[in-house]
Scaffold this motif. Structure first.
Motif, PDB file in Angstrom:
ATOM      1  N   GLY A 287       0.939  -1.209  -0.029  1.00 49.44           N
ATOM      2  CA  GLY A 287      -0.049  -0.165  -0.129  1.00 49.44           C
ATOM      3  C   GLY A 287       0.882   1.244   0.131  1.00 49.44           C
ATOM      4  O   GLY A 287       2.182   1.255  -0.435  1.00 49.44           O
ATOM      5  N   VAL A 288       0.415   2.266   0.699  1.00 49.67           N
ATOM      6  CA  VAL A 288       0.921   3.574   0.679  1.00 49.67           C
ATOM      7  C   VAL A 288       0.897   4.155   2.043  1.00 49.67           C
ATOM      8  O   VAL A 288       0.057   3.995   2.792  1.00 49.67           O
ATOM      9  N   THR A 289       2.339   4.621   2.500  1.00 49.82           N
ATOM     10  CA  THR A 289       2.288   5.096   3.618  1.00 49.82           C
ATOM     11  C   THR A 289       2.566   6.769   3.275  1.00 49.82           C
ATOM     12  O   THR A 289       3.368   7.051   2.536  1.00 49.82           O
ATOM     13  N   PHE A 290       1.778   7.799   4.254  1.00 42.53           N
ATOM     14  CA  PHE A 290       1.844   9.169   3.699  1.00 42.53           C
ATOM     15  C   PHE A 290       1.599   9.958   4.923  1.00 42.53           C
ATOM     16  O   PHE A 290       1.099   9.373   6.000  1.00 42.53           O
ATOM     17  N   ARG A 291       2.095  11.257   4.797  1.00 45.32           N
ATOM     18  CA  ARG A 291       1.833  12.350   5.898  1.00 45.32           C
ATOM     19  C   ARG A 291       0.506  13.228   5.223  1.00 45.32           C
ATOM     20  O   ARG A 291       0.428  13.555   4.146  1.00 45.32           O
ATOM     21  N   SER A 292      -0.416  13.405   6.279  1.00 47.94           N
ATOM     22  CA  SER A 292      -1.551  14.338   5.876  1.00 47.94           C
ATOM     23  C   SER A 292      -1.287  15.605   5.403  1.00 47.94           C
ATOM     24  O   SER A 292      -0.372  16.171   5.861  1.00 47.94           O
ATOM     25  N   HIS A 293      -1.746  16.273   4.177  1.00 50.44           N
ATOM     26  CA  HIS A 293      -1.560  17.689   3.768  1.00 50.44           C
ATOM     27  C   HIS A 293      -2.014  18.510   4.737  1.00 50.44           C
ATOM     28  O   HIS A 293      -1.713  19.732   5.043  1.00 50.44           O
ATOM     29  N   ILE A 294      -2.862  18.182   5.765  1.00 52.31           N
ATOM     30  CA  ILE A 294      -3.500  18.964   6.779  1.00 52.31           C
ATOM     31  C   ILE A 294      -2.568  19.401   8.039  1.00 52.31           C
ATOM     32  O   ILE A 294      -2.395  20.603   8.123  1.00 52.31           O
ATOM     33  N   ASP A 295      -2.069  18.149   8.681  1.00 54.51           N
ATOM     34  CA  ASP A 295      -1.389  18.260   9.756  1.00 54.51           C
ATOM     35  C   ASP A 295       0.062  17.436   9.928  1.00 54.51           C
ATOM     36  O   ASP A 295       0.542  17.640  11.004  1.00 54.51           O
ATOM     37  N   GLY A 296       0.380  16.742   8.759  1.00 50.62           N
ATOM     38  CA  GLY A 296       1.489  16.209   8.793  1.00 50.62           C
ATOM     39  C   GLY A 296       1.413  14.864   9.225  1.00 50.62           C
ATOM     40  O   GLY A 296       2.491  14.073   9.681  1.00 50.62           O
ATOM     41  N   SER A 297       0.629  14.387  10.222  1.00 51.90           N
ATOM     42  CA  SER A 297       0.360  13.313  10.681  1.00 51.90           C
ATOM     43  C   SER A 297       0.457  11.801   9.857  1.00 51.90           C
ATOM     44  O   SER A 297       0.242  11.940   8.659  1.00 51.90           O
ATOM     45  N   LYS A 298       1.089  10.943  10.324  1.00 54.21           N
ATOM     46  CA  LYS A 298       1.263   9.554   9.363  1.00 54.21           C
ATOM     47  C   LYS A 298      -0.170   8.663   9.277  1.00 54.21           C
ATOM     48  O   LYS A 298      -0.683   8.418  10.325  1.00 54.21           O
ATOM     49  N   HIS A 299      -0.136   8.259   7.956  1.00 56.87           N
ATOM     50  CA  HIS A 299      -1.182   7.376   7.766  1.00 56.87           C
ATOM     51  C   HIS A 299      -0.768   6.161   6.665  1.00 56.87           C
ATOM     52  O   HIS A 299       0.125   6.362   6.216  1.00 56.87           O
TER      53      HIS A 299
END
Length: 375
Positions: A111-123
């Motif tokens: 899958g994909v690991t990414f950081r939110s464009h809103i607050d930088g949190s990891k998902h």
């Protein structure tokens, strides 16, 4: 309970008209889906969106999972209740937004690991988590999780991305499970490579879906290249299932896509344009910011029955846009959505009556006239 079912009513050349039945109501095709990114079509009430003629809305998995969160939406009764829209909703998988919006994304087989464009949190998003989020949202049509490379890209990149998306499509199908009344759509990829599109379509047919999307277009390749692909891509997909072209588009893109066998489309254009002072009319685009409208008592379009055209002048629309008043975006968005739905209704009638070519010629001829002369 009504099952998800597609009925083809008529064809005219490659153009098709029909109906999708869902437990939450029917969707007349060809259908244009207004985009309700964060559980709202910006500047519109849900009942106003319905008044324009929309049968179905699109919601964005990526945006909703980040804010307010899929679990919260589920606790509050699901997306339909949350946003006060009791008709069908389609949710995208989140894949496209992750590729285009997220920061520091890392792609692997799972899958994909990414950081939110809103607050930088990891998902983390995978086919399985995308299916779970969309289940929590409660959407009627769920999209398989895929990867969409921006064009232009080299053939090798497009091929490996498409094959990864096909593996993810199989995992999406398995994770979706048995959900009566809900539908899962697979997404054809392959860029502008005909053989890769064929390989993708074959893989999706083998897995089996309730509908099929054409992905990876309207991502920078230009209209001519897109139409070139649409000359063959829809025909590779099952005839007895809906075909959805993702992220399209301008009025002439929509007409060209329907002419080539597409049943469903979505785009932020009518609402985004409305908020920036752009109106789409049968005679082309009108920029309400222009000074020529400041003293013009005429409507945007004298043949249009939307509230903006029925009750307000170009001069007023020019004034409220210049003054930064909220009603500007509200009225222009309503007008644009009304016009887009008018195009769809016109095409449905023309296909049913076997006069699509004449309708299309008239559509292009009227647009070519350009806006009415200034006073």
């Amino acid at each position: 309970m009504t099952e998800f079912h597609f009925t083809l009513h008529a064809t005219d050349g490659a153009a098709r008209t029909g109906r999708i039945d869902t437990p939450r109501g029917e969707i007349r095709t060809p259908a244009f889906m207004p985009v309700g990114t964060a559980a709202t079509v910006k500047a519109m009430l849900p009942e106003s969106v319905r008044e324009t003629g929309a049968d179905i809305l699109l919601g964005n998995t990526y945006h909703l999972m980040l804010r307010p969160g899929a679990e919260r939406v589920a606790r509050l009764g699901g997306l339909h209740r949350f946003m006060n829209w009791d008709r069908p909703i389609l949710t995208d998988s989140g894949g496209f937004q992750v590729m285009s919006l997220a920061e520091l994304r890392k792609l692997d087989e799972d899958g994909v690991t990414f950081r939110s464009h809103i607050d930088g949190s990891k998902h983390r998003l995978s086919p399985e988590t995308s299916m779970e989020i969309q289940r929590l949202l409660g959407s009627d049509i769920v999209m398989a999780f895929d990867e969409c490379p921006a064009l232009p890209a080299d053939r090798e990149r497009i091929a490996s991305s498409m094959r990864l998306s096909m593996r993810w499509a199989a995992r999406s199908r398995a994770a979706f499970g048995d959900r009566p009344g809900h539908a899962l759509f697979g997404i054809q990829q392959g860029g502008l490579e005909r053989d890769l599109r064929a390989e993708s379509a074959e893989a999706l047919r083998e897995i089996g879906f309730e509908g099929y999307a054409i992905g990876g277009l309207a991502v920078g390749e230009g209209q001519e290249a897109m139409f070139g692909c649409l000359d063959y891509a829809p025909g590779m997909l099952p005839e007895d299932k809906p075909r959805y072209l993702m992220g399209v588009g301008k009025p002439d893109d929509i007409v060209g896509a329907v002419k080539r066998g597409v049943d469903m489309m979505d785009c932020v254009l009518p609402s985004r344009s409305g908020r920036t002072g752009q109106a789409w009319t049968r005679r082309g685009q009108v920029n309400i910011k222009n000074a020529r409208h400041a003293d013009d008592p005429r409507p945007l379009d004298e043949h249009c029955t939307c509230p903006a055209c029925r009750s307000y002048s170009r001069a007023y629309l020019h004034h409220v846009f210049r003054a930064g008043e909220m009603i500007s975006g509200m009225l222009l968005t309503w007008h644009n959505l009304h016009y887009f739905q008018e195009i769809m209704a016109g095409m449905r009638a023309a296909i049913s009556e076997g006069r699509f070519a004449a309708w299309e010629a008239d559509f292009h001829a009227t647009r070519a006239e350009g806006d009415i002369e200034p006073l």
